[in-house]
Structure formats: C-alpha cells, structure tokens
Design a protein around this motif. Structure first.
Motif, mmCIF file in Angstrom:
data_model
loop_
_atom_site.group_PDB
_atom_site.id
_atom_site.type_symbol
_atom_site.label_atom_id
_atom_site.label_comp_id
_atom_site.label_asym_id
_atom_site.label_seq_id
_atom_site.Cartn_x
_atom_site.Cartn_y
_atom_site.Cartn_z
ATOM 1 N N ASN A 1 0.822 -1.206 0.000
ATOM 2 C CA ASN A 1 0.000 0.000 0.000
ATOM 3 C C ASN A 1 0.856 1.257 0.000
ATOM 4 O O ASN A 1 1.847 1.347 0.740
ATOM 5 N N GLY A 2 0.477 2.230 -0.826
ATOM 6 C CA GLY A 2 1.171 3.508 -0.865
ATOM 7 C C GLY A 2 0.873 4.364 0.354
ATOM 8 O O GLY A 2 -0.013 4.043 1.169
ATOM 9 N N GLY A 3 1.605 5.476 0.470
ATOM 10 C CA GLY A 3 1.469 6.329 1.658
ATOM 11 C C GLY A 3 0.375 7.376 1.556
ATOM 12 O O GLY A 3 -0.298 7.670 2.539
ATOM 13 N N GLY A 4 0.199 7.959 0.380
ATOM 14 C CA GLY A 4 -0.820 8.991 0.225
ATOM 15 C C GLY A 4 -0.245 10.397 0.279
ATOM 16 O O GLY A 4 0.889 10.613 0.694
ATOM 17 N N PRO A 5 -1.024 11.400 -0.121
ATOM 18 C CA PRO A 5 -0.548 12.783 -0.214
ATOM 19 C C PRO A 5 -0.581 13.506 1.135
ATOM 20 O O PRO A 5 -1.172 13.036 2.107
ATOM 21 N N LEU A 6 0.041 14.677 1.151
ATOM 22 C CA LEU A 6 0.013 15.556 2.322
ATOM 23 C C LEU A 6 -1.332 16.281 2.373
ATOM 24 O O LEU A 6 -1.780 16.857 1.389
ATOM 25 N N VAL A 7 -1.981 16.229 3.534
ATOM 26 C CA VAL A 7 -3.270 16.894 3.717
ATOM 27 C C VAL A 7 -3.068 18.074 4.658
ATOM 28 O O VAL A 7 -2.651 17.911 5.811
ATOM 29 N N SER A 8 -3.360 19.274 4.177
ATOM 30 C CA SER A 8 -3.133 20.484 4.968
ATOM 31 C C SER A 8 -4.282 20.719 5.946
ATOM 32 O O SER A 8 -5.370 20.160 5.814
ATOM 33 N N GLY B 1 -11.350 3.095 7.295
ATOM 34 C CA GLY B 1 -10.042 3.071 6.670
ATOM 35 C C GLY B 1 -8.968 3.804 7.448
ATOM 36 O O GLY B 1 -9.186 4.308 8.548
ATOM 37 N N SER B 2 -7.803 3.861 6.839
ATOM 38 C CA SER B 2 -6.635 4.443 7.473
ATOM 39 C C SER B 2 -6.639 5.964 7.355
ATOM 40 O O SER B 2 -7.418 6.551 6.601
ATOM 41 N N VAL B 3 -5.765 6.580 8.119
ATOM 42 C CA VAL B 3 -5.619 8.038 8.120
ATOM 43 C C VAL B 3 -4.222 8.383 7.617
ATOM 44 O O VAL B 3 -3.237 7.806 8.085
ATOM 45 N N PRO B 4 -4.085 9.305 6.657
ATOM 46 C CA PRO B 4 -2.748 9.709 6.204
ATOM 47 C C PRO B 4 -1.903 10.235 7.364
ATOM 48 O O PRO B 4 -2.426 10.806 8.325
ATOM 49 N N ASP B 5 -0.597 10.023 7.269
ATOM 50 C CA ASP B 5 0.301 10.453 8.343
ATOM 51 C C ASP B 5 0.226 11.952 8.601
ATOM 52 O O ASP B 5 0.526 12.420 9.704
#
Length: 390
Positions: free
Chosen positions: A103-110, A134-138
C-alpha cells in the motif's frame, strides 16, 4: 442520505500470477484496476444495491483524478476535496496463491483541507448516515475520527465506524450507530486471542459498554456475530462458496447491512443482507452486484431465527442448587434446545449437573442460546426467570 468518508483513497491494482517467482520477471494471468478505499467500496456496493450515497475524502494528482472518474463511471456521486500537492496512492494487491498487499502512503493533507472537510460535514442533518472507515494519512492528526464524531454528535447523525484499533477506540465513546471490527481487530482491541463466536460475543459486549450501539464482527469463513443495541446476539455461518478475493468483503458487509436496515429497520434482516454481501464479495474478483447478493440471500430463506441473549449473574452465591434446579425444570418444559455458555464452557440447560458445572459466579456473563419451534417464547421466559432469580 448516506455519506462515506475515505481520508486516504487509492487506485487498487489487483494482479493475479499463477507461478510467482521472487527476483524474476513475472507475467500476470489476470489483472484489474479500480478506485479503492474502504469508504469508496461501501459507496460502490450501495450503488450496486440501488442505494444512493455521497463519497467524501481527499484526492490529489492524476491518480486522484482517476479515482474520481472511476467512481463517477460506476454511477457514484462524489464530493471530494482536491489537494494541490502530491498524488493519491496506488495499492498493489498481489494474488499468487496467497494474498500480498503493498500500500502507498498517500498525499500531504493540509489543515486548510481539513477545514474544508469539516465544512462539508457540517451540512449533514439528523438521520443522515456517515460511514467512517479506513486508514488516516500520516499528515492528519491521529484523533481526526474523534474530532469528527464530537463535531457531529449534536446533529444525531448515525455514524458507522470501521477502522483499526486506535482509531476505533478513539471514536467509540461517541456512541456510533454501528461498529464493524473483524475478528482479528477485536482481538487486537482487547489484546487477547478470540477463537469462538462465544468469545467474540463476550468482547463485543465489552465494546458495546464502551459506547458502540450495534457491534458487527466479521469472522471470515466462520461468518459473523452481531450484538444489537437491544442486547440480542445474532450469529450465522456464511453461504458456501469458493473464496477468490477478500478485498472489500468487510466493506461490502457494511453496505449490505445498511441497505437491509434501510429497507425495514430490522437488524436481523440487515445482518443477513450484510453477510450475503460480504460473502458475495469474497466469491468474486470485484465488488458484488445486486444479483450476486440476491442469489446468496436465498441461503437464509427458511433459516431458523435462533434466539440468543447474555445475562450477568447478580446473585451473590452465583448459580446455586435451588435456582439451577428451577432453571432446568423450566428448560425441560420447552421444545427448543437451550444451551448456556460461560467462557469456553457450555452446558445443556435441561441437565442439572451440566448447569452446575458452569460454576457461574456473581458478576460473570453467561450466554443463553435457544433454538427450536418455540424459541421466541422460551427465550423470553428464561430471560425473565434469570432476572427474577439470579
């Protein structure tokens, strides 16, 4: 209206390789790519079942555009927030006899994007359903689910939570309408292995005591257990079939449960719809169609409506001789079978030594299962007896 929220959606790339060899060039024998993420899966299955929904979340870059295009091509309504930087992730699902996921990491969410999401959620109204999964981006705060539920609590939105241990525990105190862990996730929550449906039911009760209203636990090949808001325990094995793909099975179960519940408000019907939809997903390479679910619904036609409930022993002496004898006499007078379970011990309620052998003490929880022609009346009589005498 049903809203689904996927904070970290993806393009799911499913590749089947019959003879995979590590370190060599391999050729796929089958492959498919589609918009993925737990909330998106729920929206797509709901759409297949004829139930409209709105998919919320964050997308970015060319992969985000393809995620949105794919959802809309399926007939799903979307209201995504488009991020200025990064790309939405691609998740590789490798089928080689065993299932491997990368699984990829995902984009930066501001923080600004988060405020845009909150503005959309503020428009939800009483009686709406929000599926958080589901998961939450870092880049997002770890307590994002908790913040969302606290914000929506005054609106009396029916919230469904399907997430990992920490995310679920942070949200359950806000009394979500439905909590949907699988067997492994429930084990992780309470840090103990759970092998049987009785063990799952006991820990589902603990999760309910923490705030969850209805607790639906999927158990793969063993089916599922539902602890309802009213304290009923429903369990069933799944329909028989060949499992070819477990991706999306839990999400399909959530969608099926909601579709069934919206039909008539009956949790038993919703439970069976959920189990049929989850099984249909497991038996196919993609998400289930309405026809797939309807075929498996036939499995439940004519099934017995087993009655099951839990009771906490109140008597300071526990289950002792006098009430045990009265209970055996009551159970012996009904046509249905009556089984009492405590932990890993089970007893035939029509046999005094079997009941006494449970050694149930004050404060311990027993599960009573009644099955047969007169199960409804028998279960009600036995529950009333326990409340009056134990």
């Amino acid at each position: 209206m049903i809203y689904t929220m996927t904070l970290n959606p993806a393009l799911d790339y499913i590749v089947k390789i019959d003879d995979f060899r590590l370190g060599e060039v391999n050729r796929s024998t089958d492959e498919v790519i589609f918009s993925g993420g737990k909330g998106l899966n729920v929206s797509m299955v709901l759409n297949n079942l004829g139930i409209p929904s709105v998919a919320l979340g964050f997308v970015a870059g060319f992969t985000g555009e393809e995620i949105e295009r794919g959802m809309q091509a399926q007939g799903c309504r979307t209201d995504f927030i488009h991020l200025d930087e990064g790309v939405s992730r691609i998740n590789l699902k490798l089928r080689t006899g065993v299932e491997t996921e990368i699984n990829g990491g995902g984009p930066l969410v501001s923080e600004f994007a988060v405020s845009e999401l909150f503005a959309k959620l503020d428009k939800l109204q009483e009686g709406d359903i929000l599926v958080i999964s589901g998961s939450v981006p870092d880049s997002l705060p770890h307590n994002i689910y908790e913040r969302i539920m606290a914000r929506l609590q005054p609106k009396q939105v029916n919230i469904v939570v399907d997430a990992g241990r920490d995310l679920l525990l942070s949200a359950v105190m806000y009394q979500p309408f439905l909590v949907k862990p699988n067997q492994q996730e429930l084990s992780q929550i309470f840090r103990t292995p759970l092998h049987t449906k009785d063990e799952v039911a006991v820990h589902a009760l603990q999760l309910q005591e923490m705030g969850g209203r209805n607790i639906l636990v999927s158990m793969a090949g063993e089916g599922a257990v539902l602890l309802t808001e009213e304290g009923r325990i429903l369990s069933s094995r799944p329909p028989e079939g060949e499992v070819v793909n477990s991706v999306g099975a839990g999400d399909s179960m959530v969608a099926g449960f909601l579709a069934g519940w919206l039909e008539n408000g009956d949790v038993q019907h919703a439970f069976r719809m959920g189990l049929a939809a989850g099984s249909a997903a497991a038996f196919s390479m993609g998400l289930p169609t309405k026809e797939d679910v309807n075929i498996l619904k036939l499995y439940f036609k004519g099934a017995k409506n087993m009655k099951e409930f839990q009771y906490t022993i109140q008597d300071s002496a526990g289950i002792h001789a006098r009430p045990a004898g009265q209970l055996v006499q009551l159970a012996g007078g009904v046509e249905s079978s009556v089984t009492i379970t405590k932990g890993d011990k089970s007893a035939d309620a029509k046999r005094i030594f079997s009941v006494m052998g449970l050694a149930a003490k004050q404060g311990e929880v027993i599960t009573v299962r009644v099955e047969g022609a007169d199960e409804a009346n028998a279960a009600a009589d036995i529950e009333a007896f326990l409340k009056e005498n134990l």
